[in-house]
Write a protein that holds these residues in place. Structure first.
Motif, PDB file in Angstrom:
ATOM      1  N   ALA A  52       1.052  -0.988   0.026  1.00 45.78           N
ATOM      2  CA  ALA A  52      -0.116  -0.320  -0.184  1.00 45.78           C
ATOM      3  C   ALA A  52       0.788   1.156  -0.451  1.00 45.78           C
ATOM      4  O   ALA A  52       0.710   2.425  -0.970  1.00 45.78           O
ATOM      5  CB  ALA A  52      -1.049  -0.055   1.155  1.00 45.78           C
ATOM      6  N   ASN A  53       1.689   1.339   0.823  1.00 53.61           N
ATOM      7  CA  ASN A  53       2.628   2.201   0.867  1.00 53.61           C
ATOM      8  C   ASN A  53       3.929   2.661  -0.614  1.00 53.61           C
ATOM      9  O   ASN A  53       4.144   3.800  -0.609  1.00 53.61           O
ATOM     10  CB  ASN A  53       4.068   2.071   1.933  1.00 53.61           C
ATOM     11  N   VAL A  54       3.724   2.361  -1.355  1.00 51.64           N
ATOM     12  CA  VAL A  54       4.124   1.945  -2.607  1.00 51.64           C
ATOM     13  C   VAL A  54       3.207   2.468  -3.879  1.00 51.64           C
ATOM     14  O   VAL A  54       3.644   2.558  -5.128  1.00 51.64           O
ATOM     15  CB  VAL A  54       5.501   0.723  -3.005  1.00 51.64           C
ATOM     16  N   THR A  55       2.061   1.879  -3.283  1.00 51.66           N
ATOM     17  CA  THR A  55       0.821   1.373  -4.993  1.00 51.66           C
ATOM     18  C   THR A  55      -0.428   2.968  -4.298  1.00 51.66           C
ATOM     19  O   THR A  55      -0.691   2.935  -6.151  1.00 51.66           O
ATOM     20  CB  THR A  55      -0.053   0.711  -4.609  1.00 51.66           C
ATOM     21  N   GLU A  56       0.411   3.731  -3.502  1.00 49.73           N
ATOM     22  CA  GLU A  56      -0.984   4.782  -3.663  1.00 49.73           C
ATOM     23  C   GLU A  56      -0.684   5.815  -4.601  1.00 49.73           C
ATOM     24  O   GLU A  56       0.460   6.874  -3.437  1.00 49.73           O
ATOM     25  CB  GLU A  56      -1.318   5.007  -1.974  1.00 49.73           C
ATOM     26  N   GLY A  57      -1.435   6.498  -4.800  1.00 49.01           N
ATOM     27  CA  GLY A  57      -1.151   7.336  -6.529  1.00 49.01           C
ATOM     28  C   GLY A  57      -1.874   8.389  -5.959  1.00 49.01           C
ATOM     29  O   GLY A  57      -2.400   8.601  -5.578  1.00 49.01           O
ATOM     30  N   HIS A  58      -1.230  10.032  -6.280  1.00 43.83           N
ATOM     31  CA  HIS A  58      -1.366  10.961  -6.273  1.00 43.83           C
ATOM     32  C   HIS A  58      -1.614  11.853  -6.796  1.00 43.83           C
ATOM     33  O   HIS A  58      -0.334  12.059  -8.318  1.00 43.83           O
ATOM     34  CB  HIS A  58      -0.410  11.409  -5.139  1.00 43.83           C
ATOM     35  N   LEU A  59      -2.641  12.249  -7.498  1.00 44.46           N
ATOM     36  CA  LEU A  59      -2.965  13.421  -8.559  1.00 44.46           C
ATOM     37  C   LEU A  59      -2.122  14.426  -8.068  1.00 44.46           C
ATOM     38  O   LEU A  59      -2.224  14.806  -7.542  1.00 44.46           O
ATOM     39  CB  LEU A  59      -4.430  13.370  -8.394  1.00 44.46           C
ATOM     40  N   ILE A  60      -1.687  15.084  -9.154  1.00 44.57           N
ATOM     41  CA  ILE A  60      -1.171  16.156  -9.301  1.00 44.57           C
ATOM     42  C   ILE A  60      -2.350  17.013 -10.425  1.00 44.57           C
ATOM     43  O   ILE A  60      -2.539  17.009 -11.299  1.00 44.57           O
ATOM     44  CB  ILE A  60       0.761  16.415  -9.634  1.00 44.57           C
ATOM     45  N   LEU A  61      -1.406  18.323 -10.131  1.00 48.58           N
ATOM     46  CA  LEU A  61      -2.524  18.931 -11.342  1.00 48.58           C
ATOM     47  C   LEU A  61      -0.954  19.691 -12.204  1.00 48.58           C
ATOM     48  O   LEU A  61       0.000  20.215 -11.629  1.00 48.58           O
ATOM     49  CB  LEU A  61      -3.293  20.053 -11.057  1.00 48.58           C
ATOM     50  N   LEU A  62      -1.485  19.916 -13.374  1.00 48.06           N
ATOM     51  CA  LEU A  62      -0.766  20.829 -14.482  1.00 48.06           C
ATOM     52  C   LEU A  62      -1.498  21.933 -15.006  1.00 48.06           C
ATOM     53  O   LEU A  62      -2.463  21.964 -15.118  1.00 48.06           O
ATOM     54  CB  LEU A  62      -0.277  19.253 -15.378  1.00 48.06           C
ATOM     55  N   ASN A  63      -0.843  22.846 -15.814  1.00 41.35           N
ATOM     56  CA  ASN A  63      -1.057  23.888 -16.294  1.00 41.35           C
ATOM     57  C   ASN A  63      -1.516  23.815 -18.142  1.00 41.35           C
ATOM     58  O   ASN A  63      -0.863  22.058 -18.529  1.00 41.35           O
ATOM     59  CB  ASN A  63      -0.599  25.158 -16.073  1.00 41.35           C
ATOM     60  N   GLU A  64      -2.157  24.099 -18.212  1.00 41.83           N
ATOM     61  CA  GLU A  64      -2.248  24.114 -20.161  1.00 41.83           C
ATOM     62  C   GLU A  64      -0.447  24.054 -20.749  1.00 41.83           C
ATOM     63  O   GLU A  64      -0.288  22.545 -21.750  1.00 41.83           O
ATOM     64  CB  GLU A  64      -2.703  25.054 -21.000  1.00 41.83           C
ATOM     65  N   THR A  65       0.423  24.139 -20.150  1.00 39.58           N
ATOM     66  CA  THR A  65       1.709  24.822 -20.933  1.00 39.58           C
ATOM     67  C   THR A  65       2.648  23.081 -20.380  1.00 39.58           C
ATOM     68  O   THR A  65       2.966  22.464 -21.405  1.00 39.58           O
ATOM     69  CB  THR A  65       2.899  25.630 -20.267  1.00 39.58           C
ATOM     70  N   GLY A  66       2.484  22.176 -19.144  1.00 40.48           N
ATOM     71  CA  GLY A  66       2.716  21.498 -18.660  1.00 40.48           C
ATOM     72  C   GLY A  66       1.931  20.011 -19.549  1.00 40.48           C
ATOM     73  O   GLY A  66       2.647  19.185 -19.919  1.00 40.48           O
ATOM     74  N   VAL A  67       1.091  19.718 -20.193  1.00 39.17           N
ATOM     75  CA  VAL A  67       0.362  19.452 -20.785  1.00 39.17           C
ATOM     76  C   VAL A  67       0.489  19.365 -21.993  1.00 39.17           C
ATOM     77  O   VAL A  67       0.482  18.158 -22.540  1.00 39.17           O
ATOM     78  CB  VAL A  67      -1.499  19.288 -21.020  1.00 39.17           C
ATOM     79  N   GLY A  68       0.538  20.637 -22.358  1.00 37.57           N
ATOM     80  CA  GLY A  68       1.720  20.210 -24.102  1.00 37.57           C
ATOM     81  C   GLY A  68       2.669  20.025 -24.412  1.00 37.57           C
ATOM     82  O   GLY A  68       3.001  19.602 -24.834  1.00 37.57           O
ATOM     83  N   GLN A  69       4.031  20.373 -22.762  1.00 40.45           N
ATOM     84  CA  GLN A  69       5.135  20.059 -23.252  1.00 40.45           C
ATOM     85  C   GLN A  69       4.985  18.118 -23.238  1.00 40.45           C
ATOM     86  O   GLN A  69       6.268  17.974 -23.838  1.00 40.45           O
ATOM     87  CB  GLN A  69       5.658  20.353 -21.970  1.00 40.45           C
ATOM     88  N   LEU A  70       4.049  18.149 -22.103  1.00 37.80           N
ATOM     89  CA  LEU A  70       3.949  16.401 -22.671  1.00 37.80           C
ATOM     90  C   LEU A  70       3.910  15.912 -23.752  1.00 37.80           C
ATOM     91  O   LEU A  70       3.586  13.842 -23.891  1.00 37.80           O
ATOM     92  CB  LEU A  70       2.976  15.812 -21.251  1.00 37.80           C
ATOM     93  N   GLY A  71       3.374  16.850 -24.485  1.00 40.09           N
ATOM     94  CA  GLY A  71       2.430  15.983 -26.110  1.00 40.09           C
ATOM     95  C   GLY A  71       1.437  15.504 -26.055  1.00 40.09           C
ATOM     96  O   GLY A  71       0.985  14.969 -27.148  1.00 40.09           O
ATOM     97  N   GLN A  72       0.636  15.890 -25.379  1.00 45.04           N
ATOM     98  CA  GLN A  72      -0.446  15.478 -24.881  1.00 45.04           C
ATOM     99  C   GLN A  72      -1.502  16.639 -25.239  1.00 45.04           C
ATOM    100  O   GLN A  72      -1.511  17.809 -25.211  1.00 45.04           O
ATOM    101  CB  GLN A  72      -0.900  15.147 -23.232  1.00 45.04           C
ATOM    102  N   SER A  73      -2.911  16.213 -26.022  1.00 44.38           N
ATOM    103  CA  SER A  73      -4.111  17.361 -26.182  1.00 44.38           C
ATOM    104  C   SER A  73      -4.714  17.482 -24.973  1.00 44.38           C
ATOM    105  O   SER A  73      -5.220  16.894 -23.872  1.00 44.38           O
ATOM    106  CB  SER A  73      -4.977  16.479 -26.963  1.00 44.38           C
TER     107      SER A  73
END
Length: 191
Positions: free
Chosen positions: A42-63
Motif C-alpha cells: 500500500a505504501n508504494v502503490t498509493e497514487g497521488h494526482l497532481i495538477l498541470l497547467n495547460e503548458t505542462g500538458v502541452g509539453q507532454l505532447g498531450q491534447s
C-alpha cells in the motif's frame, strides 16, 4: 517527449542501489499475504494526482481536448504509481483466494484477464524501455560445481523518496474525492 518535459524531472536524483533477487532479502514485499505485506505494498502503490497547467500538458505532447480540467488545471498521475498498481494486481492475483473481496476480482473473468494482460504488457514495456544493463555474474557452487548466478547486483536508481516527496508537495489537495486509479480500473473492465 524529451527529458525535462515533465515537472517531475526536477525531483530526479540518482543513487546507487544493490538489487537482491532472493526472496529472503526482500521479505517485506514477498511471501504469503499478511498485514505487514499489504501495508508495504500500500505504501508504494498509493497514487497521488497532481495538477498541470495547460503548458505542462502541452509539453507532454498531450491534447487538452478531452483532458480533465479543474479551473484551468489538468489531472496527472505519475506513471510510477500506475506501474506499481499493476505489479500489485499481479501479486494479488497469485494469492487470489486470499484477496477474493478485492474490488478488482468482483468483475467478470474476462475483465480480470483483460486487466492482467494490460498490466503485464505495460510492465513488459517498462522493462524493455529501461533495458537494465546491470550484469549478473555466475560462480561455481556446490560439490557438483554448477554455475549459479549471484543476483546481488549494483544499479543506478532514481531516488524514490525524493520523487515521492515532490509528488506529495504537489498533489491535488482534494484527491480523496477521486481515486487516481479508479478510472483505469473502470476502463479495463470494459475490455
Amino acid at each position: 517527449m524529451a527529458d525535462g518535459a515533465t515537472p517531475l524531472w526536477d525531483a530526479v536524483e540518482y543513487q546507487t542501489k544493490i538489487f537482491y533477487a532472493n526472496v529472503e532479502e526482500n521479505e517485506k514485499f514477498t511471501g504469503p499475504p499478511r498485514p505487514e505485506l499489504d501495508e508495504a505494498w500500500a505504501n508504494v502503490t498509493e497514487g497521488h494526482l497532481i495538477l498541470l497547467n495547460e503548458t505542462g500538458v502541452g509539453q507532454l505532447g498531450q491534447s487538452l481536448e478531452e483532458a480533465v480540467n479543474l479551473g484551468g488545471a489538468y489531472f496527472a498521475l505519475p506513471e510510477y504509481y500506475h506501474q506499481m498498481h499493476c505489479l500489485d494486481i499481479v501479486r494479488r492475483f497469485i494469492w487470489r483466494e486470499h484477496y477474493s473481496d478485492f474490488v478488482f476480482f468482483q468483475t467478470s473473468e474476462e475483465a480480470i484477464k483483460g486487466h492482467l494482460d494490460h498490466c503485464l504488457d505495460l510492465l513488459r514495456q517498462v522493462v524493455m524501455c529501461t533495458a537494465d544493463v546491470g550484469l549478473i555474474v555466475y560462480y561455481w557452487e556446490g560439490v557438483d560445481r554448477l554455475p549459479q548466478a549471484k543476483f546481488a547486483t549494483e544499479h543506478m536508481c532514481r531516488n524514490l523518496d525524493r520523487i515521492n516527496d515532490w509528488v506529495l508537495e504537489n498533489k491535488w489537495e482534494d484527491e480523496q474525492a477521486i481515486d487516481p486509479l479508479a478510472p483505469h480500473m473502470a476502463m479495463s473492465s470494459r475490455k
